[in-house]
Design an enzyme around this catalytic site. Structure first.
Site, PDB file in Angstrom:
ATOM      1  N   CYS A 283       0.854  -1.175   0.000  1.00  0.00           N
ATOM      2  CA  CYS A 283       0.000   0.000   0.000  1.00  0.00           C
ATOM      3  C   CYS A 283       0.897   1.233   0.000  1.00  0.00           C
ATOM      4  O   CYS A 283       2.014   1.182  -0.506  1.00  0.00           O
ATOM      5  CB  CYS A 283      -0.956  -0.020   1.193  1.00  0.00           C
TER       6      CYS A 283
ATOM      7  N   HIS B 142      -3.865   9.801   5.620  1.00  0.00           N
ATOM      8  CA  HIS B 142      -4.224   8.387   5.544  1.00  0.00           C
ATOM      9  C   HIS B 142      -5.618   8.216   6.140  1.00  0.00           C
ATOM     10  O   HIS B 142      -5.810   8.283   7.352  1.00  0.00           O
ATOM     11  CB  HIS B 142      -3.207   7.532   6.308  1.00  0.00           C
TER      12      HIS B 142
END
Length: 634
Positions: free
Chosen positions: A27, A556
């Site tokens: 990721c 995030h």
């Protein structure tokens, strides 16, 4: 690139070796392993590796946190350790959430990446052999020439066998069955029949007019020359993978080991010779004719375009779409103009790096420039792009301008590849026309690459400024001179939390950056400052911005939300976009994410916090989009 290779090897050994790995993905910041036995992993050893931030074990995944360079480390593991392409990989097919272009790039890169090194090496040997003949150092009748030509040409002649292996890994079928299909396509006896007198001709009066040399069960077979071909074997193995899986479902387990390959070969190879091979070959010829036609329409304009955007294609992985076209063009017509127009790009990039090296006063940047410059000379520009020019946008644009001019010059001189060879200075022999021992193309490529290098150097040198020389708002601090401040408004509306409140050690420990978290009450993320979207993960759950003053901001959304694969996220910008403060970046469905069992607490981090004297977060408990969240002091 050496550091990535060593780190990749150390990580694989640390997690218990290749055999302990079920699958690997990544990721925004982490390598995400699924392991057979996490107890076999030497966690403390991995944590202490240079280049690893920390290790997190969560949700059945063994997560090795790398930071901004995770993509490079992941790619090195795939390339050098063979995890994603080997039998240990759990998933090698394209993600169903990918668009068609992403799927195409994923398939092509998966098939060609494993053999790219030996492909370049074989091309270099062929290129240098042609160069030595043109220079009169060896004769074509000599044994030395014959051996060198055999070394260089062996891979290309039997190319369908090599592509059969890598395509089998990508399409998940038995590799040895795939090799057998490839071997059948280049079977020497059929090559002799191919040159013989045809029985009759088919499709007379059309562009597909073809001789028929033999029949199979009364069905006419149009033989093609499949040596060095690309499209036929990939299409055949894709078909074979479907046939093999279908047979595996109906054949009893006790005889499956030999009966599945038996029927697979008996079905696939005739179908390939009768249908897939001819159609794929004609398709390849059409692709070659179209690309050549586009080039011939305006060679210089095509050269400018390809040169200018080649490095952009590399960043987004789109260059993989041109690699098989180049190989196909060489196989079908003997030359390629298309990728040849991009040859000067690495030299323009390297010239810019040299300008930065000569101009900067920062020891750390100089230390990055030296290996980037050296690797750039040999055609490997990733260290230069990601480490030097792309973070300094003006330098990257200059390198693209130099590459564009170089591409136009290559087109003007009608430079073309006669073989797929090395990169950088090792690519010069690829321009030698071995058929007539002509070195004019190589000489032209040398002149153009030198010109592109000088253009990059001379344009970048007077324009480069170290970031610290860019002035911003200044305020006195303790009477000891001036410091710079930069203010960032909140990208979300909600409740302010400390990083310690984030239920993830990677964020709460501050190893990825200093900052704060927001528990949102509205599913929308806006830009906290003017800047550029440096990174936008395909799932939309994380993005990175670089402000006009060089601050790197990581946002995030939620914890472990990468597992949602983009579900409930809607991105409003693209990677590389310039954004204004307050502009909507991402929208997300908080309720659906929470219903899935995920936290939506959102860390907002200053990733390059080491470059600042202090990172100050707001003391407010509730925050809105227009209010200051973080202040950095340079």
């Amino acid at each position: 690139m050496r550091k990535y290779e060593e780190l990749a090897k150390a990580i694989v050994e640390g997690v218990g070796g290749k055999d302990n790995i079920i699958s690997l993905a990544h990721c925004y910041t982490r390598l995400r392993f699924k392991l057979h036995d996490e107890k076999k992993a030497a966690t403390e050893t991995i944590k202490n590796l240079d280049g690893v931030v920390t290790v997190v074990q969560s949700g059945g995944q063994y997560q090795v946190v790398i930071g901004n360079e995770v993509g490079e480390v992941h790619d090195e593991i795939v390339k050098s350790q063979g995890i994603a392409d080997g039998s240990a990989a759990e998933k090698t097919e394209p993600d169903k959430n990918m668009n068609l272009l992403d799927k195409f790039v994923d398939i092509i890169s998966g098939i060609f990446t494993p053999i790219l090194g030996v492909l370049a090496a074989s091309g270099m040997i062929k290129g240098f052999t042609a160069l030595f003949v043109a220079l009169g150092w060896i004769e074509e009748k000599s044994g030395t020439y014959q051996i060198l030509q055999t070394i260089g040409d062996g891979l290309f002649y039997f190319f369908p066998i090599f592509l059969g292996i890598t395509a089998a890994r990508k399409f998940k079928m038995n590799e040895f069955s795939a090799m057998a299909v490839g071997a059948a396509l280049v079977y020497p006896t059929l090559s002799v029949i191919f040159t013989g007198q045809p029985l009759y001709r088919m499709f007379e009066g059309t562009i597909f007019a073809s001789p028929v040399q033999l029949e199979f069960l009364g069905i006419p077979v149009i033989l093609m020359n499949y040596a060095s071909s690309v499209i036929p074997i990939i299409a055949a193995i894709y078909f074979a993978s479907k046939v093999e899986r279908g047979l595996a479902k109906v054949i009893p387990a006790m005889v499956k080991g030999f009966m599945v390959p038996f029927f697979t070969l008996l079905i696939v190879i005739p179908v390939t010779f009768i249908v897939i091979g001819p159609i794929s070959t004609w398709a390849g010829q059409i692709v070659g004719a179209v690309t050549t036609g586009v080039f011939n329409f305006s060679p210089i304009l095509a050269g400018f375009f390809l040169g200018a955007f080649w490095q952009v294609f590399v960043i987004f992985g789109l260059h993989w779409g041109l690699v098989p076209i180049m190989i196909n063009n060489i196989a079908t017509s003997g030359t390629d103009h298309i990728v040849a127009m991009t040859f000067a790009a690495s030299f323009a990039q390297t010239g810019v790096v040299l300008a930065v090296l000569l101009k900067t006063k920062h020891a750390k940047l100089k230390s990055l420039c030296v290996p980037a410059f050296i690797s750039g000379i040999f055609g490997v520009t990733e260290p230069a792009i990601y480490g030097i020019t792309l973070p300094r946008k003006k330098m990257f644009v200059i390198s693209c301008i130099g590459a564009a001019i170089g591409g136009g010059m290559l087109a003007f001189f009608d430079s073309q590849y006669y073989m797929f060879g090395g990169l950088g200075i090792f690519g010069y022999p690829s321009f030698v026309n071995s058929a007539i021992n002509d070195m004019a193309g190589m000489k032209g490529a040398m002149m153009v690459s030198a010109a592109a290098f000088m253009l990059g150097l001379l344009m970048a040198y007077p324009l480069y400024r170290d970031k610290e020389e860019i002035k911003s708002t200044v305020v006195p601090k303790d009477g000891n001179g001036l410091v710079e401040k930069e203010f960032f408004t909140s990208p979300l509306t909600g409740t302010v939390r400390t990083l310690e409140d984030v239920p993830d050690e990677t964020f709460s420990s501050g190893v990825l950056g200093k900052g704060v978290a927001v528990e949102p009450i509205e599913g929308r993320v806006v830009a906290p400052a003017d800047g550029t979207v440096a990174t936008l993960f395909p799932t939309g759950h994380a993005l990175g911005l670089i402000t006009e003053k060089g601050t790197e901001i990581l946002i995030h959304i939620g914890i472990d939300t990468v597992k949602l694969n983009g579900q409930y996220f809607s991105t409003k910008v693209k990677q590389g976009d310039r954004v204004k403060q307050g502009q909507i970046l991402v929208e997300f469905d908080m309720d659906k994410i929470r219903e899935g069992g995920y936290s939506v607490i959102t860390p907002v981090l200053i990733a390059n916090f080491q470059q600042y004297l202090d990172i100050i977060v707001t003391e407010k408990k509730e925050i809105s989009y227009t209010e200051n969240l973080i202040t950095v002091i340079a």
